[in-house]
Scaffold this motif. Structure first.
Motif, PDB file in Angstrom:
ATOM      1  N   UNK A  93       0.660  -1.179   0.198  1.00 17.89           N
ATOM      2  CA  UNK A  93      -0.135  -0.391  -0.046  1.00 17.89           C
ATOM      3  C   UNK A  93       1.226   1.380  -0.179  1.00 17.89           C
ATOM      4  N   UNK A  94      -0.233   2.664   0.211  1.00 14.90           N
ATOM      5  CA  UNK A  94       1.173   3.577   0.021  1.00 14.90           C
ATOM      6  C   UNK A  94       1.422   3.623   1.756  1.00 14.90           C
ATOM      7  N   UNK A  95       2.793   4.179   1.440  1.00 17.41           N
ATOM      8  CA  UNK A  95       3.658   4.376   2.635  1.00 17.41           C
ATOM      9  C   UNK A  95       4.283   5.475   3.067  1.00 17.41           C
ATOM     10  N   UNK A  96       3.731   6.614   3.792  1.00 18.58           N
ATOM     11  CA  UNK A  96       4.558   7.482   4.127  1.00 18.58           C
ATOM     12  C   UNK A  96       5.723   7.915   4.921  1.00 18.58           C
ATOM     13  N   UNK A  97       6.600   7.752   4.218  1.00 22.44           N
ATOM     14  CA  UNK A  97       8.217   8.377   4.307  1.00 22.44           C
ATOM     15  C   UNK A  97       8.969   9.070   4.823  1.00 22.44           C
ATOM     16  N   UNK A  98       9.808   8.946   5.866  1.00 22.59           N
ATOM     17  CA  UNK A  98      10.364  10.315   6.338  1.00 22.59           C
ATOM     18  C   UNK A  98      11.052  11.063   5.087  1.00 22.59           C
ATOM     19  N   UNK A  99      10.326  12.308   5.299  1.00 23.45           N
ATOM     20  CA  UNK A  99      10.858  13.518   4.663  1.00 23.45           C
ATOM     21  C   UNK A  99      11.115  13.157   3.042  1.00 23.45           C
ATOM     22  N   UNK A 100       9.519  11.757   2.877  1.00 23.97           N
ATOM     23  CA  UNK A 100       8.992  12.370   1.444  1.00 23.97           C
ATOM     24  C   UNK A 100       7.887  13.232   1.171  1.00 23.97           C
ATOM     25  N   UNK A 101       7.770  14.067   0.319  1.00 24.50           N
ATOM     26  CA  UNK A 101       6.112  14.875   0.826  1.00 24.50           C
ATOM     27  C   UNK A 101       5.605  14.093   0.544  1.00 24.50           C
ATOM     28  N   UNK A 102       4.939  13.174  -0.598  1.00 23.20           N
ATOM     29  CA  UNK A 102       4.150  12.123  -1.078  1.00 23.20           C
ATOM     30  C   UNK A 102       4.158  11.108  -0.657  1.00 23.20           C
ATOM     31  N   UNK A 103       2.686  10.247   0.049  1.00 25.29           N
ATOM     32  CA  UNK A 103       2.859   9.064   0.067  1.00 25.29           C
ATOM     33  C   UNK A 103       3.439   7.921  -1.420  1.00 25.29           C
ATOM     34  N   UNK A 104       4.137   6.777  -0.396  1.00 22.78           N
ATOM     35  CA  UNK A 104       4.938   6.298  -1.838  1.00 22.78           C
ATOM     36  C   UNK A 104       4.449   4.785  -1.437  1.00 22.78           C
ATOM     37  N   UNK A 105       3.424   4.050  -2.808  1.00 23.05           N
ATOM     38  CA  UNK A 105       3.355   2.476  -2.740  1.00 23.05           C
ATOM     39  C   UNK A 105       4.575   1.749  -2.883  1.00 23.05           C
ATOM     40  N   UNK A 106       4.503   1.269  -2.556  1.00 23.10           N
ATOM     41  CA  UNK A 106       5.576   0.591  -1.957  1.00 23.10           C
ATOM     42  C   UNK A 106       5.469  -1.892  -1.860  1.00 23.10           C
ATOM     43  N   UNK A 107       6.047  -2.033  -2.716  1.00 25.11           N
ATOM     44  CA  UNK A 107       6.230  -3.364  -2.976  1.00 25.11           C
ATOM     45  C   UNK A 107       7.237  -4.130  -2.131  1.00 25.11           C
ATOM     46  N   UNK A 108       6.862  -5.208  -1.297  1.00 24.28           N
ATOM     47  CA  UNK A 108       8.284  -6.276  -0.630  1.00 24.28           C
ATOM     48  C   UNK A 108       8.626  -7.753  -1.312  1.00 24.28           C
ATOM     49  N   UNK A 109       9.795  -8.050  -1.155  1.00 29.16           N
ATOM     50  CA  UNK A 109       9.278  -9.745  -1.551  1.00 29.16           C
ATOM     51  C   UNK A 109      10.373 -10.312  -0.237  1.00 29.16           C
ATOM     52  N   UNK A 110       9.415 -11.187  -0.162  1.00 30.36           N
ATOM     53  CA  UNK A 110       9.361 -12.400   1.102  1.00 30.36           C
ATOM     54  C   UNK A 110       9.840 -12.425   1.020  1.00 30.36           C
ATOM     55  N   UNK A 111      10.683 -12.971   2.661  1.00 31.77           N
ATOM     56  CA  UNK A 111      12.381 -13.477   1.923  1.00 31.77           C
ATOM     57  C   UNK A 111      12.977 -14.561   1.794  1.00 31.77           C
ATOM     58  N   UNK A 112      11.883 -15.018   2.104  1.00 33.85           N
ATOM     59  CA  UNK A 112      11.248 -16.665   1.825  1.00 33.85           C
ATOM     60  C   UNK A 112      11.021 -17.039  -0.078  1.00 33.85           C
ATOM     61  N   UNK A 113      11.343 -15.941  -0.477  1.00 33.50           N
ATOM     62  CA  UNK A 113      10.438 -16.239  -1.810  1.00 33.50           C
ATOM     63  C   UNK A 113      11.537 -16.380  -3.176  1.00 33.50           C
ATOM     64  N   UNK A 114      12.614 -15.473  -2.666  1.00 33.09           N
ATOM     65  CA  UNK A 114      13.787 -15.420  -3.842  1.00 33.09           C
ATOM     66  C   UNK A 114      14.068 -17.148  -5.027  1.00 33.09           C
ATOM     67  N   UNK A 115      13.044 -17.216  -5.459  1.00 31.54           N
ATOM     68  CA  UNK A 115      12.790 -18.315  -6.320  1.00 31.54           C
ATOM     69  C   UNK A 115      11.607 -18.119  -7.220  1.00 31.54           C
ATOM     70  N   UNK A 116      11.835 -19.042  -8.642  1.00 36.31           N
ATOM     71  CA  UNK A 116      10.947 -18.123  -9.591  1.00 36.31           C
ATOM     72  C   UNK A 116       9.056 -18.817  -8.585  1.00 36.31           C
ATOM     73  N   UNK A 117       8.193 -18.125  -9.576  1.00 34.82           N
ATOM     74  CA  UNK A 117       7.264 -17.891  -8.641  1.00 34.82           C
ATOM     75  C   UNK A 117       6.334 -18.891  -9.177  1.00 34.82           C
ATOM     76  N   UNK A 118       4.879 -19.120  -8.534  1.00 27.55           N
ATOM     77  CA  UNK A 118       4.345 -20.351  -8.834  1.00 27.55           C
ATOM     78  C   UNK A 118       3.772 -19.990  -9.930  1.00 27.55           C
ATOM     79  N   UNK A 119       3.226 -18.699 -10.686  1.00 23.08           N
ATOM     80  CA  UNK A 119       2.824 -18.572 -11.724  1.00 23.08           C
ATOM     81  C   UNK A 119       4.151 -18.172 -13.103  1.00 23.08           C
ATOM     82  N   UNK A 120       4.544 -18.877 -13.485  1.00 18.87           N
ATOM     83  CA  UNK A 120       5.284 -18.774 -15.024  1.00 18.87           C
ATOM     84  C   UNK A 120       5.974 -17.334 -15.217  1.00 18.87           C
TER      85      UNK A 120
END
Length: 603
Positions: free
Chosen positions: A160-187
Motif C-alpha cells: 500500500x501507500x507508505x508515508x516515508x520520512x522526509x518524503x512529501x507524498x506517499x509512495x506505494x511500496x512492494x516487498x519481496x518475501x525473504x523466503x521467495x527468492x525463487x521462481x514464482x508459482x505463476x510462470x
C-alpha cells in the motif's frame, strides 16, 4: 559581452538501489573487528560481483551499506536477489546474533549524476524504502514495480501507500518475501506471498450502511476514508489504500481470505446505522491469521453535525486502535528470538502503556535503548526515550530531574533533526519545555504537533498542564475534557485525570480533587503520583486515616519516593502555581509521606 552559459547539470533516468546492514550498530558493539571483516568480505564476494554482472555500479559506500545505480529496474532487482541469496549462503553457519543481513530498497526515477555520487528525491526514496525492508529482504517502489511486473520470477507483496520520512507524498511500496527468492508459482509472474505479512498491516473495509438510506453513503464512506488516512500515521503501519479496500464493498467476505489476498495481519470492519436523530457506529478488529476478534466497540452519537461527528468517531477509533495494535504487535514480538528495532519499540510501548511505576518506566526505556542500538536513527525510539525521561523527571521518580529533562530534550531535538514533521517529536520537545519553565515554547510545540496530527489527544492534556503552570488551574479541566473526548479510553487517561486532580488541589477544592484522583486510580491503580496527591488532598481535608492509606499505596509502588523530590522539581515561577505546590507539600507532610531518605509513613 558574451554571457556565459550556466554549467549543465547531468541528469538521467536510473534504477537506484540502496542497501544497509540490519542491526549494524548492535553487531559492531558485539565485535567490531569481526563485523568489519565479514562485511568487507561480503561486499567483495557477494555484492560487487552481482552488481557488476547485472550492469550496475556502486556509486558509494556508506559505512554500513552502499548505493548503486543501474540502467534497468529488472537488472537492479535481479542483482539484489542474487547477492541476498549469496549472502544468506555465506552467513548460514553464523549464529543468529552475529549474522549479517542486508536490507534493500529500489526505486526508479530521474537523478542528478556526479562522478562519485547521485542525488535527488529518487535516491532518497530508495533509501527510505530500504529502511522499511525486512532483514534479508527487498522493498521496491511502484515505479520500479511497473518495470519488473511479469518479468522476474519473484513474489512481491503490495504494502500500500507508505508515508516515508522526509518524503512529501506517499509512495506505494512492494516487498519481496525473504523466503521467495525463487521462481514464482505463476510462470514469470509477480504473485502474492502468504508466507510473509508485513508488521502492523491492516485494511479498513468499507463500513456497511445499515440505515436503508443511500443518501447516507457519503457519510459512511467519509468515515472509512478518514480512518484509513489516520491509521497510516501509526509508526510502521502498512495500510491498504482505499481504492483496493473499496473493491470489497457489498460482497460476502471471508476475513481470513482477505488477509491472504491482501497479505495483511488485521482487518477493521464495521457498520453505521441511523435511527431517528442518532447514529450508531459498530467496529471490530480481527486477526486475519486466527480469525479472532481482538477488539470491538460501539459509538452512539446524536445527529447534530455529521462532519464534526465523523471527525470525533475517527479520532476515537484511531487513538484506540493505535494502542490495540501496539499491544498485539508487542505480543507477537515477545515470541521473536531475534527481535528487530520495531519489535523492541512495540515491547517498550507496551510497558509504557501498562503503568507508570519506576520499574515499568525503566523497562520501557531499556527496550527503547536496545532499539536504538540496532537503529541509532530510529526516530520513534528517540521520541519514546524523550517522553520516558521527561516523565521520570516530571512525576518525581528521580532525585535529579533536570538530568532527565536534559536527556529528553537532546533526544527530541535529534528526532526532529531526522524528521522535522514528526508530530510526536514536537510534542516530546513541548513536554520538556513545559517542565523547564519555557511554557510559551512548550505550548507552541504542542500546537505544532496537533497541526501535524489532529488526533493527538495527549497534546490537549498538556495544554491543561500548561495552564496550571501559568497560574490558571481553573482552565485545566476543559483541556483534559477535550483530550478525553478525542480518546475516552486512552492508555494515558489516568494521567490526564490526575492533572485535573492536581489543579483542583491548587484551587483548594480538595474534595473535587479526590473525585478526579479516584477516577485516575480506577483507570490505572498502578500510578503512584495519583496516590500521593490523593493522600495530600485527604490530609488537607483532615481525613488522616484515608491520607495515610493513600500514602502507603503510593509507597508500595514507589518505595524510594520522598517529599524532597517534589521540592527538587521547580516547574514554574508563577506565584499562584508556587502557592499551589506549597499546599501540595503541606498535605504530603500531614499525610506522613517521608520527607527525606526514610521510606516509610510516619505514624
Amino acid at each position: 559581452m558574451v554571457q556565459e552559459r550556466p554549467v549543465r547539470i547531468e541528469r538521467r533516468l536510473a534504477a537506484i538501489l540502496a542497501a544497509d546492514v540490519a542491526g549494524y550498530s548492535r553487531l559492531m558493539h558485539r565485535d567490531e573487528e569481526a563485523t568489519h571483516a565479514k562485511l568487507t568480505s561480503l561486499l567483495a564476494n557477494s555484492v560487487a560481483p552481482a552488481i557488476s554482472e547485472h550492469g550496475g555500479r556502486i556509486v558509494k559506500n556508506t559505512g554500513d551499506g552502499f548505493l548503486a545505480e543501474f540502467p534497468s529496474a529488472i537488472e537492479a532487482v535481479r542483482a539484489a536477489v542474487q547477492f541476498q541469496v549469496r549472502t544468506k549462503e555465506l552467513t548460514a553457519a553464523d549464529e543468529d546474533q552475529q549474522r549479517i543481513a542486508f536490507r534493500v530498497g529500489i526505486n526508479v526515477g530521474d537523478v542528478i549524476v556526479e562522478p562519485h555520487d547521485v542525488f535527488g528525491d529518487s535516491v532518497n526514496i530508495a533509501a527510505r524504502l530500504e529502511s522499511i525492508a525486512e532483514p534479508g529482504g527487498i522493498c521496491i517502489s511502484s515505479s520500479a514495480y511497473d518495470h519488473i511486473r511479469d518479468k522476474v520470477g519473484i513474489e512481491f507483496v503490495d504494502l500500500g501507500e507508505q508515508n516515508l520520512k522526509n518524503i512529501a507524498l506517499p509512495v506505494r511500496a512492494y516487498a519481496a518475501s525473504p523466503n521467495s527468492h525463487r521462481p514464482a508459482t505463476r510462470a514469470g509472474g509477480v504473485g502474492t506471498s502468504t508466507r510473509y505479512r508485513p508488521r502492523l498491516s491492516i485494511v479498513v473495509l468499507p463500513l456497511a450502511n445499515l440505515s436503508g438510506d443511500p443518501a447516507q453513503d457519503y457519510f459512511v464512506d467519509g468515515v472509512t476514508e478518514s480512518l484509513t488516512t489516520d491509521l497510516s500515521r501509526i509508526r510502521g503501519s502498512f495500510v491498504i489504500g482505499r481504492h483496493t479496500a473499496f473493491s470489497y464493498r457489498d460482497k460476502a467476505i471471508d476475513l481470513k481470505r482477505v488477509g491472504q489476498d491482501l497479505n495483511v495481519c488485521y482487518v477493521l470492519e464495521g457498520s453505521v446505522q441511523r435511527g431517528g436523530n442518532r447514529f450508531r457506529v459498530n467496529v471490530q478488529l480481527i486477526d486475519t491469521e486466527t480469525g479472532s476478534h481482538l477488539w470491538a466497540d460501539r459509538f452512539d452519537k446524536p445527529i447534530s453535525d455529521l462532519f464534526e461527528m465523523q471527525d470525533e468517531i475517527v479520532s476515537r477509533l484511531a487513538n484506540t486502535l493505535n494502542a490495540q495494535l501496539i499491544a498485539a504487535e508487542a505480543r507477537r514480538a515477545e515470541r521473536s528470538s531475534d527481535p528487530s528495532a520495531l519489535d523492541l519499540y512495540f515491547q517498550g510501548m507496551a510497558r509504557w502503556n501498562k503503568s507508570w511505576t519506576p520499574v515499568h518506566m525503566n523497562q520501557a526505556r531499556s527496550f527503547f535503548e536496545r532499539a536504538l542500538e540496532l537503529e541509532p536513527d530510529n526516530v520513534e525510539a528517540l521520541v519514546a526515550i524523550a517522553m520516558v525521561d521527561a516523565a521520570i523527571g516530571s512525576i518525581v521518580f528521580a532525585d535529579d530531574p533536570y538530568k532527565h529533562f536534559a536527556a529528553a530534550e537532546a533526544a527530541s531535538i535529534k528526532a526532529l533533526f531526522l524528521d522535522p514533521q514528526n508530530a510526536a517529536a514536537h510534542m516530546a520537545l513541548g513536554v520538556v519545555q513545559l517542565c523547564t519553565r519555557r511554557v510559551a515554547q512548550g505550548v507552541a510545540e504542542c500546537e505544532h504537533a496537533l497541526a501535524l496530527n489532529r488526533n493527538m489527544a495527549e497534546a490537549h492534556s498538556l495544554f491543561g498542564i500548561a495552564k496550571l503552570l501559568l497560574g490558571r488551574p481553573e482552565e485545566t479541566e476543559a483541556h483534559v475534557r477535550e483530550a478525553l473526548r478525542l480518546s475516552p479510553r486512552d492508555e494515558g487517561m489516568h494521567r490526564w485525570l490526575g492533572y485535573v486532580g492536581l489543579a483542583k488541589l491548587h484551587l483548594g477544592a480538595d474534595a473535587e480533587a479526590i473525585e478526579w484522583l479516584s477516577r485516575s486510580l480506577k483507570a490505572n491503580p498502578n500510578y503512584p503520583v495519583a496516590h500521593f496527591i490523593c493522600a495530600a488532598a485527604f490530609a488537607l481535608l483532615g481525613k488522616m486515616e484515608e491520607a495515610r492509606a493513600a500514602a502507603m499505596e503510593g509507597l508500595a509502588l514507589d518505595p524510594t519516593f520522598a517529599i524532597r523530590r517534589f521540592k527538587n522539581v521547580w516547574l514554574s515561577d508563577d506565584p499562584i502555581c508556587r502557592a499551589g505546590s506549597k499546599r501540595l507539600v503541606q498535605g504530603l507532610v500531614l499525610a506522613g509521606v517521608p520527607e527525606g531518605d526514610v521510606h516509610k509513613v510516619r505514624k
